[in-house]
Every structure is written in C-alpha cells, then in structure tokens.
Design a protein around this motif. Structure first.
Motif, PDB file in Angstrom:
ATOM      1  N   GLU A  14       2.246  -4.665   0.918  1.00 57.44           N
ATOM      2  CA  GLU A  14       2.300  -3.346   1.534  1.00 57.44           C
ATOM      3  C   GLU A  14       1.848  -2.237   0.582  1.00 57.44           C
ATOM      4  O   GLU A  14       1.246  -1.263   1.000  1.00 57.44           O
ATOM      5  N   ARG A  15       2.141  -2.390  -0.703  1.00 59.39           N
ATOM      6  CA  ARG A  15       1.717  -1.386  -1.690  1.00 59.39           C
ATOM      7  C   ARG A  15       0.217  -1.398  -1.846  1.00 59.39           C
ATOM      8  O   ARG A  15      -0.457  -0.482  -1.975  1.00 59.39           O
ATOM      9  N   ALA A  17      21.672   6.676  -3.025  1.00 57.18           N
ATOM     10  CA  ALA A  17      20.803   6.182  -1.947  1.00 57.18           C
ATOM     11  C   ALA A  17      19.997   5.008  -2.466  1.00 57.18           C
ATOM     12  O   ALA A  17      19.477   5.032  -3.582  1.00 57.18           O
ATOM     13  N   SER A  18      19.893   3.970  -1.666  1.00 54.43           N
ATOM     14  CA  SER A  18      19.136   2.799  -2.099  1.00 54.43           C
ATOM     15  C   SER A  18      17.643   3.076  -1.988  1.00 54.43           C
ATOM     16  O   SER A  18      17.195   3.853  -1.144  1.00 54.43           O
ATOM     17  N   LYS A  19      16.880   2.427  -2.858  1.00 53.01           N
ATOM     18  CA  LYS A  19      15.433   2.588  -2.863  1.00 53.01           C
ATOM     19  C   LYS A  19      14.837   1.832  -1.686  1.00 53.01           C
ATOM     20  O   LYS A  19      15.336   0.772  -1.300  1.00 53.01           O
ATOM     21  N   GLN A  20      13.774   2.372  -1.145  1.00 60.50           N
ATOM     22  CA  GLN A  20      13.067   1.682  -0.084  1.00 60.50           C
ATOM     23  C   GLN A  20      12.289   0.528  -0.687  1.00 60.50           C
ATOM     24  O   GLN A  20      11.506   0.721  -1.617  1.00 60.50           O
ATOM     25  N   LYS A  21      12.526  -0.661  -0.182  1.00 61.23           N
ATOM     26  CA  LYS A  21      11.837  -1.833  -0.717  1.00 61.23           C
ATOM     27  C   LYS A  21      10.545  -2.075   0.043  1.00 61.23           C
ATOM     28  O   LYS A  21      10.518  -2.028   1.270  1.00 61.23           O
ATOM     29  N   THR A  22       9.501  -2.332  -0.718  1.00 60.50           N
ATOM     30  CA  THR A  22       8.218  -2.675  -0.117  1.00 60.50           C
ATOM     31  C   THR A  22       7.647  -3.867  -0.853  1.00 60.50           C
ATOM     32  O   THR A  22       7.857  -4.051  -2.060  1.00 60.50           O
ATOM     33  N   SER A  23       6.940  -4.664  -0.145  1.00 62.92           N
ATOM     34  CA  SER A  23       6.340  -5.852  -0.776  1.00 62.92           C
ATOM     35  C   SER A  23       5.065  -5.443  -1.502  1.00 62.92           C
ATOM     36  O   SER A  23       4.523  -4.345  -1.294  1.00 62.92           O
TER      37      SER A  23
END
Length: 135
Positions: free
Chosen positions: A134-135, A125-131
């Motif tokens: 957003e973090r 499963a691919s990781k959820q990308k966040t900028s």
C-alpha cells in the motif's frame, strides 16, 4: 465494588472487607503484571464493619492533585468533618482498569472519571498500519 470487577474510575480506598482495610488488586490491564498489589485505606480512617456503616458514618472531602498520567505517584488530603487532615498516597488509590481480588468488597471515593483517569491519560492513539504494498 464487588470482587473481580474492574474499577470504572480512579478512587481513594476508604474501607474493605479485609482486616486493617487492605484491598488486593490485580493491575494487569495497567502494567501487565499479574501479581496482586495490596492497597490500603489511609491511616487515620476508622475501620468500618460493612458498606452501610461507611456510607452512614464517613464525612469528609478529598482534595487532590489535578489529573495527570503518573500511575505510581499520587498526592492528596482527606479533610474530615471534624477538621482532621489525612494524607493520601498512591498506596490508597485504586486505578481504573485494575480489578479487586481476594477481597469481598471495597468502598472508595471517586477522584477521577472519564478521560481524567490515569489509564486514559496514558493511552495514545494507535498508528494506522499499512502494508508495504500500500505504501
């Protein structure tokens, strides 16, 4: 399978249009390599002239290992109707996601389908990308 199509499942090669039952396969969807790999029918399988002859004359059963994620390793046996046992290796296995090239046709016995194919066993499963914002 016809030329240039992706294999929908993992299968053991029984016959092809090429001499000595060779099949040329491109595996760029599996390992990123664009060069052709040659696969062959197991030694002990007779050469067939066409697809109809394979369907009409081949009788046997494939006994193989449980589904796993090892793309370059495969062990199994074909038990023919007359009691002969023919060894199988990764050289005889056409993997889902690879495509037939420079070979008019190939016929095989399906060994793994769906989530049991080698390519599906290797997918994660691919990781959820966040900028950073957003973090």
């Amino acid at each position: 399978m016809e030329k240039n199509e992706f294999f929908p499942a993992d299968l053991v090669l029984l016959a092809s249009s090429e001499p000595k039952n060779l099949a040329f396969v491109e595996t760029k969807n599996l390992d990123g390599e664009t060069n052709l790999k040659n696969k062959n029918a197991p030694k002990g399988i007779q050469e067939f002239k066409d697809i109809e002859e394979v369907a009409r004359e081949f009788e046997g059963e494939v006994v193989c290992e449980v589904p796993n994620d090892q793309i370059y390793k495969y062990e199994g046996v074909i038990k023919t109707a007359n009691g002969t046992k023919i060894s199988l290796s990764s050289d005889n296995l056409l993997l889902r996601g690879s495509s037939l090239r420079n070979t008019e046709w190939a016929v095989g016995v399906v060994t793994y389908t769906g989530h049991d194919t080698r390519i599906m066993r290797n997918s994660v499963a691919s990781k959820q990308k966040t900028s950073n914002l957003e973090r």
